[in-house]
Design a protein around this motif. Structure first.
Motif, PDB file in Angstrom:
ATOM      1  N   LEU A   1       0.808  -1.207   0.000  1.00  0.00           N
ATOM      2  CA  LEU A   1       0.000   0.000   0.000  1.00  0.00           C
ATOM      3  C   LEU A   1       0.848   1.267   0.000  1.00  0.00           C
ATOM      4  O   LEU A   1       0.309   2.364  -0.090  1.00  0.00           O
ATOM      5  CB  LEU A   1      -0.943   0.000   1.206  1.00  0.00           C
ATOM      6  CG  LEU A   1      -1.960  -1.134   1.245  1.00  0.00           C
ATOM      7  CD1 LEU A   1      -2.767  -1.062   2.520  1.00  0.00           C
ATOM      8  CD2 LEU A   1      -2.866  -1.074   0.036  1.00  0.00           C
ATOM      9  N   SER A   2       2.169   1.118   0.107  1.00  0.00           N
ATOM     10  CA  SER A   2       3.026   2.300   0.136  1.00  0.00           C
ATOM     11  C   SER A   2       3.006   3.044  -1.199  1.00  0.00           C
ATOM     12  O   SER A   2       3.342   4.207  -1.253  1.00  0.00           O
ATOM     13  CB  SER A   2       4.453   1.915   0.503  1.00  0.00           C
ATOM     14  OG  SER A   2       5.004   1.093  -0.513  1.00  0.00           O
ATOM     15  N   ARG A   3       2.602   2.377  -2.264  1.00  0.00           N
ATOM     16  CA  ARG A   3       2.524   3.035  -3.565  1.00  0.00           C
ATOM     17  C   ARG A   3       1.328   3.965  -3.644  1.00  0.00           C
ATOM     18  O   ARG A   3       1.209   4.742  -4.576  1.00  0.00           O
ATOM     19  CB  ARG A   3       2.459   2.007  -4.676  1.00  0.00           C
ATOM     20  CG  ARG A   3       3.736   1.204  -4.765  1.00  0.00           C
ATOM     21  CD  ARG A   3       3.713   0.269  -5.903  1.00  0.00           C
ATOM     22  NE  ARG A   3       4.946  -0.525  -5.886  1.00  0.00           N
ATOM     23  CZ  ARG A   3       5.279  -1.385  -6.785  1.00  0.00           C
ATOM     24  NH1 ARG A   3       4.467  -1.590  -7.805  1.00  0.00           N
ATOM     25  NH2 ARG A   3       6.394  -2.032  -6.704  1.00  0.00           N
ATOM     26  N   LEU A   4       0.428   3.871  -2.696  1.00  0.00           N
ATOM     27  CA  LEU A   4      -0.738   4.744  -2.686  1.00  0.00           C
ATOM     28  C   LEU A   4      -0.457   6.092  -2.049  1.00  0.00           C
ATOM     29  O   LEU A   4      -1.331   6.953  -2.032  1.00  0.00           O
ATOM     30  CB  LEU A   4      -1.898   4.063  -1.938  1.00  0.00           C
ATOM     31  CG  LEU A   4      -2.446   2.795  -2.576  1.00  0.00           C
ATOM     32  CD1 LEU A   4      -3.518   2.203  -1.698  1.00  0.00           C
ATOM     33  CD2 LEU A   4      -2.989   3.088  -3.955  1.00  0.00           C
TER      34      LEU A   4
ATOM     35  N   ILE B   1      -1.142   9.225  -4.159  1.00  0.00           N
ATOM     36  CA  ILE B   1      -2.586   9.430  -4.329  1.00  0.00           C
ATOM     37  C   ILE B   1      -3.187   9.983  -3.048  1.00  0.00           C
ATOM     38  O   ILE B   1      -4.031  10.883  -3.080  1.00  0.00           O
ATOM     39  CB  ILE B   1      -3.259   8.108  -4.754  1.00  0.00           C
ATOM     40  CG1 ILE B   1      -2.716   7.665  -6.104  1.00  0.00           C
ATOM     41  CG2 ILE B   1      -4.773   8.261  -4.813  1.00  0.00           C
ATOM     42  CD1 ILE B   1      -3.109   6.283  -6.511  1.00  0.00           C
ATOM     43  N   GLN B   2      -2.739   9.457  -1.897  1.00  0.00           N
ATOM     44  CA  GLN B   2      -3.240   9.960  -0.623  1.00  0.00           C
ATOM     45  C   GLN B   2      -2.863  11.422  -0.415  1.00  0.00           C
ATOM     46  O   GLN B   2      -3.669  12.221   0.071  1.00  0.00           O
ATOM     47  CB  GLN B   2      -2.697   9.116   0.531  1.00  0.00           C
ATOM     48  CG  GLN B   2      -3.298   7.736   0.613  1.00  0.00           C
ATOM     49  CD  GLN B   2      -2.642   6.898   1.692  1.00  0.00           C
ATOM     50  OE1 GLN B   2      -1.514   7.171   2.094  1.00  0.00           O
ATOM     51  NE2 GLN B   2      -3.345   5.877   2.133  1.00  0.00           N
ATOM     52  N   LEU B   3      -1.646  11.800  -0.778  1.00  0.00           N
ATOM     53  CA  LEU B   3      -1.227  13.199  -0.650  1.00  0.00           C
ATOM     54  C   LEU B   3      -2.035  14.099  -1.571  1.00  0.00           C
ATOM     55  O   LEU B   3      -2.439  15.192  -1.185  1.00  0.00           O
ATOM     56  CB  LEU B   3       0.270  13.331  -0.942  1.00  0.00           C
ATOM     57  CG  LEU B   3       1.208  12.666   0.051  1.00  0.00           C
ATOM     58  CD1 LEU B   3       2.651  12.762  -0.435  1.00  0.00           C
ATOM     59  CD2 LEU B   3       1.062  13.265   1.425  1.00  0.00           C
TER      60      LEU B   3
ATOM     61  N   GLY C   1      -5.425  14.447  -0.094  1.00  0.00           N
ATOM     62  CA  GLY C   1      -5.351  15.329   1.073  1.00  0.00           C
ATOM     63  C   GLY C   1      -5.376  16.794   0.671  1.00  0.00           C
ATOM     64  O   GLY C   1      -6.077  17.609   1.270  1.00  0.00           O
ATOM     65  N   ASN C   2      -4.599  17.135  -0.358  1.00  0.00           N
ATOM     66  CA  ASN C   2      -4.606  18.518  -0.860  1.00  0.00           C
ATOM     67  C   ASN C   2      -5.962  18.884  -1.439  1.00  0.00           C
ATOM     68  O   ASN C   2      -6.451  20.001  -1.232  1.00  0.00           O
ATOM     69  CB  ASN C   2      -3.514  18.708  -1.916  1.00  0.00           C
ATOM     70  CG  ASN C   2      -2.136  18.684  -1.316  1.00  0.00           C
ATOM     71  OD1 ASN C   2      -1.961  18.952  -0.134  1.00  0.00           O
ATOM     72  ND2 ASN C   2      -1.151  18.344  -2.121  1.00  0.00           N
ATOM     73  N   LEU C   3      -6.573  17.955  -2.167  1.00  0.00           N
ATOM     74  CA  LEU C   3      -7.884  18.204  -2.739  1.00  0.00           C
ATOM     75  C   LEU C   3      -8.923  18.440  -1.643  1.00  0.00           C
ATOM     76  O   LEU C   3      -9.745  19.362  -1.732  1.00  0.00           O
ATOM     77  CB  LEU C   3      -8.298  17.029  -3.626  1.00  0.00           C
ATOM     78  CG  LEU C   3      -9.654  17.133  -4.303  1.00  0.00           C
ATOM     79  CD1 LEU C   3      -9.620  18.238  -5.343  1.00  0.00           C
ATOM     80  CD2 LEU C   3     -10.028  15.810  -4.928  1.00  0.00           C
ATOM     81  N   MET C   4      -8.871  17.638  -0.585  1.00  0.00           N
ATOM     82  CA  MET C   4      -9.821  17.801   0.522  1.00  0.00           C
ATOM     83  C   MET C   4      -9.611  19.129   1.238  1.00  0.00           C
ATOM     84  O   MET C   4     -10.573  19.739   1.716  1.00  0.00           O
ATOM     85  CB  MET C   4      -9.706  16.641   1.517  1.00  0.00           C
ATOM     86  CG  MET C   4     -10.231  15.330   0.978  1.00  0.00           C
ATOM     87  SD  MET C   4     -11.916  15.419   0.362  1.00  0.00           S
ATOM     88  CE  MET C   4     -12.806  15.895   1.797  1.00  0.00           C
TER      89      MET C   4
END
Length: 188
Positions: free
Chosen positions: A32-35, A38-40, A43-46
């Motif tokens: 899951l470290s490749r995600l 996408i998570q960052l 996070g910016n989008l949110m």
């Protein structure tokens, strides 16, 4: 103290990149470290979605007031300006200035001047400018490494970014039925 200093020196000597943030991009066993990118991104989008929601719902009244005030002022200004006429003449002047009939003269002048020693002078100036840019980039990298090393020495290996606005996930507004009572120190 000397062992801590030696450990810090070894750690600082291992720094070779320009990035000032903690290295989170290491490949590990966790699939899951490749995600993380996408998570960052999410996070910016949110952050921006919450900021827009905060403005629309007027939770931060000062920012909402400034936006409403500026939109109202622009609306009043554009109400009295003949926008179509201004846009039409701006486009007309731009086309005449950029693509006017004198571009033929500029083309003839550029072709005639291209075969003179002026070209060599321009090329030398460009080389000097590029050399200065490389030197400036090298100095910026060195300064960034110094800044990162100083931050690590002062604040430790991990430093966090403190948010500059009060964007919260869930609003915590008290209910109208809620109340507060003073406490007696003798009963506690």
């Amino acid at each position: 103290i000397s062992s801590v200093r030696r450990e810090m020196q070894q750690f600082l000597s291992a720094l070779t990149d320009l990035s000032l943030h903690t290295n989170e991009g290491r490949v590990g066993i966790n699939p899951l470290s490749r995600l993380l990118p996408i998570q960052l991104l999410l996070g910016n989008l949110m952050f921006y979605i919450r900021f827009a929601k905060m403005i629309v719902s007027a939770d931060n009244s000062s920012v909402a007031f400034l936006i409403i005030l500026s939109c109202t002022a622009l609306g009043i200004i554009f109400l009295f300006l003949p926008c179509s006429l201004i846009f039409h003449w701006t486009c007309r002047v731009f086309v005449w200035l950029v693509m006017g009939p004198w571009m033929r003269l500029a083309d003839i002048f550029a072709k005639r001047r291209g075969k003179t020693p002026h070209l060599h002078k321009v090329m030398e100036e460009m080389k000097e400018r590029e050399r200065n840019m490389w030197m400036e980039a090298r100095l910026q990298k060195e300064e960034a490494l110094k800044l990162k090393a100083t931050r690590i020495l002062r604040f430790g290996r991990f430093a966090i970014r403190v948010p500059y606005t009060n964007i919260i996930r869930c609003l915590d507004k008290p209910l109208p039925e809620s109340y507060a009572e003073p406490t007696n120190d003798t009963n506690v």
